[in-house]
Scaffold this motif. Structure first.
Motif, PDB file in Angstrom:
ATOM      1  N   GLY A  76       0.739  12.541  17.671  1.00  0.00           N
ATOM      2  CA  GLY A  76       0.390  11.865  18.909  1.00  0.00           C
ATOM      3  C   GLY A  76       1.500  11.042  19.532  1.00  0.00           C
ATOM      4  O   GLY A  76       1.333  10.497  20.622  1.00  0.00           O
ATOM      5  N   LEU A  77       2.642  10.931  18.866  1.00  0.00           N
ATOM      6  CA  LEU A  77       3.757  10.175  19.441  1.00  0.00           C
ATOM      7  C   LEU A  77       4.388  10.999  20.563  1.00  0.00           C
ATOM      8  O   LEU A  77       4.831  12.121  20.338  1.00  0.00           O
ATOM      9  CB  LEU A  77       4.792   9.845  18.352  1.00  0.00           C
ATOM     10  CG  LEU A  77       4.293   8.951  17.217  1.00  0.00           C
ATOM     11  CD1 LEU A  77       5.374   8.798  16.156  1.00  0.00           C
ATOM     12  CD2 LEU A  77       3.839   7.596  17.737  1.00  0.00           C
ATOM     13  N   ASP A  78       4.440  10.443  21.749  1.00  0.00           N
ATOM     14  CA  ASP A  78       4.884  11.154  22.953  1.00  0.00           C
ATOM     15  C   ASP A  78       6.403  11.233  23.008  1.00  0.00           C
ATOM     16  O   ASP A  78       7.081  10.197  22.941  1.00  0.00           O
ATOM     17  CB  ASP A  78       4.342  10.432  24.178  1.00  0.00           C
ATOM     18  CG  ASP A  78       4.512  11.221  25.461  1.00  0.00           C
ATOM     19  OD1 ASP A  78       5.350  12.141  25.507  1.00  0.00           O
ATOM     20  OD2 ASP A  78       3.803  10.903  26.424  1.00  0.00           O
ATOM     21  N   PHE A  79       6.941  12.427  23.157  1.00  0.00           N
ATOM     22  CA  PHE A  79       8.391  12.623  23.208  1.00  0.00           C
ATOM     23  C   PHE A  79       9.030  11.950  24.427  1.00  0.00           C
ATOM     24  O   PHE A  79      10.238  11.735  24.461  1.00  0.00           O
ATOM     25  CB  PHE A  79       8.737  14.121  23.184  1.00  0.00           C
ATOM     26  CG  PHE A  79       8.425  14.840  24.470  1.00  0.00           C
ATOM     27  CD1 PHE A  79       9.392  14.985  25.448  1.00  0.00           C
ATOM     28  CD2 PHE A  79       7.156  15.361  24.691  1.00  0.00           C
ATOM     29  CE1 PHE A  79       9.097  15.648  26.631  1.00  0.00           C
ATOM     30  CE2 PHE A  79       6.858  16.018  25.872  1.00  0.00           C
ATOM     31  CZ  PHE A  79       7.831  16.161  26.847  1.00  0.00           C
ATOM     32  N   ARG A  80       8.220  11.573  25.432  1.00  0.00           N
ATOM     33  CA  ARG A  80       8.745  10.897  26.619  1.00  0.00           C
ATOM     34  C   ARG A  80       8.903   9.397  26.397  1.00  0.00           C
ATOM     35  O   ARG A  80       9.481   8.704  27.226  1.00  0.00           O
ATOM     36  CB  ARG A  80       7.840  11.152  27.817  1.00  0.00           C
ATOM     37  CG  ARG A  80       7.816  12.621  28.225  1.00  0.00           C
ATOM     38  CD  ARG A  80       6.732  12.889  29.206  1.00  0.00           C
ATOM     39  NE  ARG A  80       5.451  12.723  28.500  1.00  0.00           N
ATOM     40  CZ  ARG A  80       4.285  13.090  28.970  1.00  0.00           C
ATOM     41  NH1 ARG A  80       4.194  13.590  30.172  1.00  0.00           N
ATOM     42  NH2 ARG A  80       3.184  12.929  28.267  1.00  0.00           N
ATOM     43  N   GLY A  81       8.359   8.903  25.294  1.00  0.00           N
ATOM     44  CA  GLY A  81       8.549   7.502  24.947  1.00  0.00           C
ATOM     45  C   GLY A  81       7.347   6.620  25.213  1.00  0.00           C
ATOM     46  O   GLY A  81       6.345   7.052  25.785  1.00  0.00           O
ATOM     47  N   TRP A  82       7.454   5.366  24.793  1.00  0.00           N
ATOM     48  CA  TRP A  82       6.424   4.354  24.963  1.00  0.00           C
ATOM     49  C   TRP A  82       7.084   3.001  24.778  1.00  0.00           C
ATOM     50  O   TRP A  82       8.209   2.895  24.300  1.00  0.00           O
ATOM     51  CB  TRP A  82       5.282   4.549  23.949  1.00  0.00           C
ATOM     52  CG  TRP A  82       5.718   4.420  22.527  1.00  0.00           C
ATOM     53  CD1 TRP A  82       5.779   3.274  21.780  1.00  0.00           C
ATOM     54  CD2 TRP A  82       6.206   5.468  21.679  1.00  0.00           C
ATOM     55  NE1 TRP A  82       6.258   3.541  20.527  1.00  0.00           N
ATOM     56  CE2 TRP A  82       6.528   4.889  20.437  1.00  0.00           C
ATOM     57  CE3 TRP A  82       6.387   6.833  21.848  1.00  0.00           C
ATOM     58  CZ2 TRP A  82       7.030   5.621  19.371  1.00  0.00           C
ATOM     59  CZ3 TRP A  82       6.892   7.559  20.780  1.00  0.00           C
ATOM     60  CH2 TRP A  82       7.203   6.958  19.562  1.00  0.00           C
TER      61      TRP A  82
END
Length: 166
Positions: A76-82
């Motif tokens: 669930g970790l988004d490759f676009r960042g957070w």
């Protein structure tokens, strides 16, 4: 140090391991064991964190059959960042993974091992940090952990609850 749970009868499943190596550290999942009792749906395993001058081994880590689990958290970790830190903690609170997005499409994963009960040797905690590419490398690790944590006969039932992650 042995933190096995002697009150639970288990049977060894296989020799499958998942190893993630950083620049000078590694995190290894292995030694899968399943509870023998037909109503006990727990999978136990060992997590080992190694770095220069450190070799920490946590035995008897539990993966309950319900819940999203570590593989789902990583997936669930988004490759676009957070912004900020995302964190996953297992049911016994002895394995903690914190994820932080870094520039250039990378993720820092801090792996913390802390026995869930006191040992005759006292309390201890060890943390190592690995860095990975936020796309394919992260997806590959999530897939390997999913296979590791869902041994035959021990499928993970994913429930749609957002309060599992802190």
């Amino acid at each position: 140090m042995n933190v096995n749970r002697p009150e639970v009868e288990t049977a060894r499943l296989d020799d499958l391991e998942v190893v993630f190596r950083g620049e000078s550290v590694s995190v290894r999942f292995g030694e899968r064991r399943a509870a023998v009792h037909h109503l006990d749906r727990r999978l136990f395993f060992t997590v080992r964190a190694q770095a220069p001058g450190l070799d920490a081994r946590l035995e008897g880590v539990t993966n309950y059959v319900t819940g999203r689990g570590l593989a789902r958290f990583l997936d669930g970790l988004d490759f676009r960042g957070w912004e900020g830190e995302r964190r996953w903690v297992n049911a016994d609170r002895d394995l903690i993974v914190s994820a932080t997005f870094r520039s250039g499409g990378h993720i820092d994963l801090a792996w913390t091992l802390r026995p869930w009960r006191r040992s005759v040797y006292g309390e201890w905690k060890a943390t190592v940090t690995t860095t990975m590419e936020a796309g394919a490398e992260k997806d590959d690790l999530a897939a390997q952990l999913h296979a590791f944590l869902t041994a035959e006969g021990f499928p993970v039932d994913y429930y749609e609850s957002d309060n599992e992650f802190s």
